[in-house]
Design a protein around this motif. Sequence first.
Motif, PDB file in Angstrom:
ATOM      1  N   VAL A  43       0.759  -1.296   0.006  1.00  0.00           N
ATOM      2  CA  VAL A  43      -0.113  -0.055  -0.023  1.00  0.00           C
ATOM      3  C   VAL A  43       1.071   1.153   0.037  1.00  0.00           C
ATOM      4  O   VAL A  43       0.616   2.265  -0.613  1.00  0.00           O
ATOM      5  CB  VAL A  43      -0.917   0.195   1.281  1.00  0.00           C
ATOM      6  N   SER A  44       1.971   1.140   0.799  1.00  0.00           N
ATOM      7  CA  SER A  44       2.860   2.273   0.833  1.00  0.00           C
ATOM      8  C   SER A  44       3.395   2.701  -0.357  1.00  0.00           C
ATOM      9  O   SER A  44       3.731   3.898  -0.778  1.00  0.00           O
ATOM     10  CB  SER A  44       4.002   2.222   1.941  1.00  0.00           C
ATOM     11  N   PHE A  45       4.053   1.609  -1.158  1.00  0.00           N
ATOM     12  CA  PHE A  45       4.616   1.712  -2.356  1.00  0.00           C
ATOM     13  C   PHE A  45       3.739   2.280  -3.522  1.00  0.00           C
ATOM     14  O   PHE A  45       4.202   3.033  -4.287  1.00  0.00           O
ATOM     15  CB  PHE A  45       5.318   0.424  -2.750  1.00  0.00           C
ATOM     16  N   THR A  46       2.367   1.802  -3.304  1.00  0.00           N
ATOM     17  CA  THR A  46       1.338   2.477  -4.227  1.00  0.00           C
ATOM     18  C   THR A  46       1.144   3.768  -4.061  1.00  0.00           C
ATOM     19  O   THR A  46       1.139   4.545  -5.133  1.00  0.00           O
ATOM     20  CB  THR A  46       0.167   1.578  -4.193  1.00  0.00           C
ATOM     21  N   CYS A  47       1.137   4.309  -3.012  1.00  0.00           N
ATOM     22  CA  CYS A  47       0.925   5.532  -2.721  1.00  0.00           C
ATOM     23  C   CYS A  47       2.200   6.443  -3.010  1.00  0.00           C
ATOM     24  O   CYS A  47       1.889   7.551  -3.894  1.00  0.00           O
ATOM     25  CB  CYS A  47       0.688   5.873  -1.150  1.00  0.00           C
ATOM     26  N   ILE A  48       3.270   6.071  -2.941  1.00  0.00           N
ATOM     27  CA  ILE A  48       4.391   6.685  -3.170  1.00  0.00           C
ATOM     28  C   ILE A  48       4.535   6.675  -5.100  1.00  0.00           C
ATOM     29  O   ILE A  48       4.794   7.850  -5.373  1.00  0.00           O
ATOM     30  CB  ILE A  48       5.720   6.091  -2.860  1.00  0.00           C
ATOM     31  N   GLY A  64       2.067   7.339   2.314  1.00  0.00           N
ATOM     32  CA  GLY A  64       2.876   6.237   1.865  1.00  0.00           C
ATOM     33  C   GLY A  64       4.237   6.299   2.415  1.00  0.00           C
ATOM     34  O   GLY A  64       4.736   5.009   3.134  1.00  0.00           O
ATOM     35  N   ALA A  65       5.030   7.073   2.461  1.00  0.00           N
ATOM     36  CA  ALA A  65       6.258   7.154   3.236  1.00  0.00           C
ATOM     37  C   ALA A  65       6.241   7.058   4.497  1.00  0.00           C
ATOM     38  O   ALA A  65       7.051   6.263   5.269  1.00  0.00           O
ATOM     39  CB  ALA A  65       6.980   8.775   2.775  1.00  0.00           C
ATOM     40  N   TYR A  66       5.305   7.772   5.019  1.00  0.00           N
ATOM     41  CA  TYR A  66       5.061   7.433   6.724  1.00  0.00           C
ATOM     42  C   TYR A  66       4.683   6.201   6.936  1.00  0.00           C
ATOM     43  O   TYR A  66       5.201   5.541   8.045  1.00  0.00           O
ATOM     44  CB  TYR A  66       3.936   8.545   7.267  1.00  0.00           C
ATOM     45  N   LEU A  67       3.659   5.567   6.367  1.00  0.00           N
ATOM     46  CA  LEU A  67       3.327   4.118   6.379  1.00  0.00           C
ATOM     47  C   LEU A  67       4.475   3.216   6.270  1.00  0.00           C
ATOM     48  O   LEU A  67       4.629   2.131   7.018  1.00  0.00           O
ATOM     49  CB  LEU A  67       2.114   3.700   5.486  1.00  0.00           C
ATOM     50  N   PHE A  68       5.246   3.460   5.374  1.00  0.00           N
ATOM     51  CA  PHE A  68       6.360   2.562   5.255  1.00  0.00           C
ATOM     52  C   PHE A  68       7.231   2.632   5.915  1.00  0.00           C
ATOM     53  O   PHE A  68       7.804   1.598   6.604  1.00  0.00           O
ATOM     54  CB  PHE A  68       7.071   2.932   3.775  1.00  0.00           C
ATOM     55  N   THR A 131       7.082  17.546  -1.880  1.00  0.00           N
ATOM     56  CA  THR A 131       8.071  16.302  -2.138  1.00  0.00           C
ATOM     57  C   THR A 131       9.340  16.198  -1.460  1.00  0.00           C
ATOM     58  O   THR A 131       9.853  15.213  -1.123  1.00  0.00           O
ATOM     59  CB  THR A 131       8.089  16.357  -3.692  1.00  0.00           C
ATOM     60  N   ALA A 132       9.795  17.459  -1.289  1.00  0.00           N
ATOM     61  CA  ALA A 132      11.356  17.598  -0.993  1.00  0.00           C
ATOM     62  C   ALA A 132      11.167  17.179   0.464  1.00  0.00           C
ATOM     63  O   ALA A 132      12.097  16.778   1.039  1.00  0.00           O
ATOM     64  CB  ALA A 132      11.612  18.885  -1.297  1.00  0.00           C
ATOM     65  N   SER A 133      10.311  17.758   1.472  1.00  0.00           N
ATOM     66  CA  SER A 133      10.138  17.641   2.645  1.00  0.00           C
ATOM     67  C   SER A 133      10.061  15.943   2.953  1.00  0.00           C
ATOM     68  O   SER A 133      10.559  15.693   4.094  1.00  0.00           O
ATOM     69  CB  SER A 133       9.105  18.507   3.397  1.00  0.00           C
ATOM     70  N   VAL A 134       9.283  15.380   2.319  1.00  0.00           N
ATOM     71  CA  VAL A 134       8.932  14.175   2.500  1.00  0.00           C
ATOM     72  C   VAL A 134      10.080  13.244   2.348  1.00  0.00           C
ATOM     73  O   VAL A 134      10.386  12.347   3.269  1.00  0.00           O
ATOM     74  CB  VAL A 134       7.618  13.464   1.957  1.00  0.00           C
ATOM     75  N   THR A 135      10.711  13.202   1.393  1.00  0.00           N
ATOM     76  CA  THR A 135      11.837  12.787   0.727  1.00  0.00           C
ATOM     77  C   THR A 135      12.939  12.673   1.821  1.00  0.00           C
ATOM     78  O   THR A 135      13.326  11.960   2.163  1.00  0.00           O
ATOM     79  CB  THR A 135      12.413  13.051  -0.689  1.00  0.00           C
ATOM     80  N   ILE A 195      11.215  11.082  16.318  1.00  0.00           N
ATOM     81  CA  ILE A 195      11.075  12.301  16.247  1.00  0.00           C
ATOM     82  C   ILE A 195      10.866  12.626  14.863  1.00  0.00           C
ATOM     83  O   ILE A 195      10.218  13.579  14.394  1.00  0.00           O
ATOM     84  CB  ILE A 195      11.895  13.126  17.241  1.00  0.00           C
ATOM     85  N   THR A 196      11.711  12.262  13.905  1.00  0.00           N
ATOM     86  CA  THR A 196      11.974  12.297  12.472  1.00  0.00           C
ATOM     87  C   THR A 196      10.757  12.009  11.862  1.00  0.00           C
ATOM     88  O   THR A 196      10.212  12.553  10.982  1.00  0.00           O
ATOM     89  CB  THR A 196      13.454  12.018  11.893  1.00  0.00           C
ATOM     90  N   THR A 197      10.264  10.774  12.264  1.00  0.00           N
ATOM     91  CA  THR A 197       8.860  10.326  11.415  1.00  0.00           C
ATOM     92  C   THR A 197       7.835  11.375  11.761  1.00  0.00           C
ATOM     93  O   THR A 197       7.168  11.431  10.726  1.00  0.00           O
ATOM     94  CB  THR A 197       8.370   8.832  12.300  1.00  0.00           C
ATOM     95  N   GLN A 198       7.913  12.329  12.715  1.00  0.00           N
ATOM     96  CA  GLN A 198       6.830  13.049  12.923  1.00  0.00           C
ATOM     97  C   GLN A 198       7.137  14.498  11.952  1.00  0.00           C
ATOM     98  O   GLN A 198       6.060  15.208  11.717  1.00  0.00           O
ATOM     99  CB  GLN A 198       6.738  13.623  14.253  1.00  0.00           C
ATOM    100  N   LEU A 199       8.381  14.487  11.529  1.00  0.00           N
ATOM    101  CA  LEU A 199       8.531  15.452  10.359  1.00  0.00           C
ATOM    102  C   LEU A 199       8.131  15.031   9.150  1.00  0.00           C
ATOM    103  O   LEU A 199       8.047  15.972   8.074  1.00  0.00           O
ATOM    104  CB  LEU A 199      10.074  15.853  10.713  1.00  0.00           C
ATOM    105  N   ILE A 200       8.165  13.695   8.867  1.00  0.00           N
ATOM    106  CA  ILE A 200       7.746  13.254   7.521  1.00  0.00           C
ATOM    107  C   ILE A 200       6.232  13.659   7.394  1.00  0.00           C
ATOM    108  O   ILE A 200       5.881  14.029   6.709  1.00  0.00           O
ATOM    109  CB  ILE A 200       7.809  11.411   7.452  1.00  0.00           C
ATOM    110  N   ALA A 201       5.403  13.402   8.515  1.00  0.00           N
ATOM    111  CA  ALA A 201       4.018  13.680   8.331  1.00  0.00           C
ATOM    112  C   ALA A 201       3.777  15.085   8.713  1.00  0.00           C
ATOM    113  O   ALA A 201       2.473  15.896   8.649  1.00  0.00           O
ATOM    114  CB  ALA A 201       3.344  12.966   9.594  1.00  0.00           C
ATOM    115  N   LEU A 202       4.747  16.042   9.287  1.00  0.00           N
ATOM    116  CA  LEU A 202       4.649  17.524   9.633  1.00  0.00           C
ATOM    117  C   LEU A 202       3.568  17.522  10.704  1.00  0.00           C
ATOM    118  O   LEU A 202       2.754  18.366  10.594  1.00  0.00           O
ATOM    119  CB  LEU A 202       4.444  18.284   8.455  1.00  0.00           C
ATOM    120  N   ASN A 203       3.713  16.719  11.686  1.00  0.00           N
ATOM    121  CA  ASN A 203       2.838  16.755  12.746  1.00  0.00           C
ATOM    122  C   ASN A 203       3.340  17.792  13.901  1.00  0.00           C
ATOM    123  O   ASN A 203       4.383  17.315  14.785  1.00  0.00           O
ATOM    124  CB  ASN A 203       2.597  15.268  13.517  1.00  0.00           C
ATOM    125  N   PRO A 204       2.933  18.884  14.117  1.00  0.00           N
ATOM    126  CA  PRO A 204       3.625  19.948  15.112  1.00  0.00           C
ATOM    127  C   PRO A 204       3.369  19.433  16.343  1.00  0.00           C
ATOM    128  O   PRO A 204       4.533  19.550  17.377  1.00  0.00           O
ATOM    129  CB  PRO A 204       3.041  21.156  14.534  1.00  0.00           C
TER     130      PRO A 204
END
Length: 254
Positions: A43-48, A64-68, A131-135, A195-204
């Motif tokens: 599912v995550s690869f499909t979203c990406i 997708g990136a967060y799920l993976f 795209t840049a922030s998630v990557t 803590i970096t996973t929360q930056l993938i999702a940008l969860n303040p």
Amino acid sequence: VTVSVLYWRMGVFQDSWNRWRPMVSERTEIALTAFGLGFVAAVSFTCIALHLFAGASAWVYAFGAYLFTVVAVFHMSEFVVAAEYRPHDASPRSFMIFHSPAFLIANGVAWFEFVVCGCWLRLSYHPEPTTASVTFFTLVALGSYAVRVLAMVQCGSNFALMVETSKRPQHRLVTHGVYAYLRHPSYFGWFWYAITTQLIALNPVCFVLFVAASWYFFNDRIRDEEAILASERFFGAEYVAYRKRTSVGIPWIG
């Protein structure tokens, strides 16, 4: 799903689970869990792919990136390393899916902030991913987690998920590889990964909560663990000297 698991952990479904579990072997439970994680990875690869090749929004890419990163990579890697290097300690629990109620609550709150507050409601306080922030943050999170995996591999049978209070005959102080620089590299990797996973999702909100919770958890755990390792029943002066020449790598700890 998180609420259901919490109810189960608190005993609400425990009687039914205890009657059903003996009918399922550990191998079957492991296979089913691995199948589920494989489905999550698909599912995550499909979203990406939808974002990169079909023009889907950056929210889909972030999902997708967060799920993976948070589900597929973490839980599968924890089990694979345990099975390969600590077979005596490997079991369905090694997937770390039901690590603790606190772990489940933290992940549930993070998913809620990301999916409901961000993806669905688009609340103004929640930044929109790019795209840049998630990557970038996905690569940082995976790199941080790779340090934890490397630490578990290099530590081998000396590694344990729970702090051991009695020294095993084969227990040795590992000081080579990544341990030559970091005396708790698995904690270092998990802290920065979490803590970096929360930056993938940008969860303040969850970013702040994850920083605080992770810091206090590892501060207490490292203090208690080092007191044991520096005691005479473990490594004594050898560990004290090792501690002086290495770092923890987490701000204001050690």
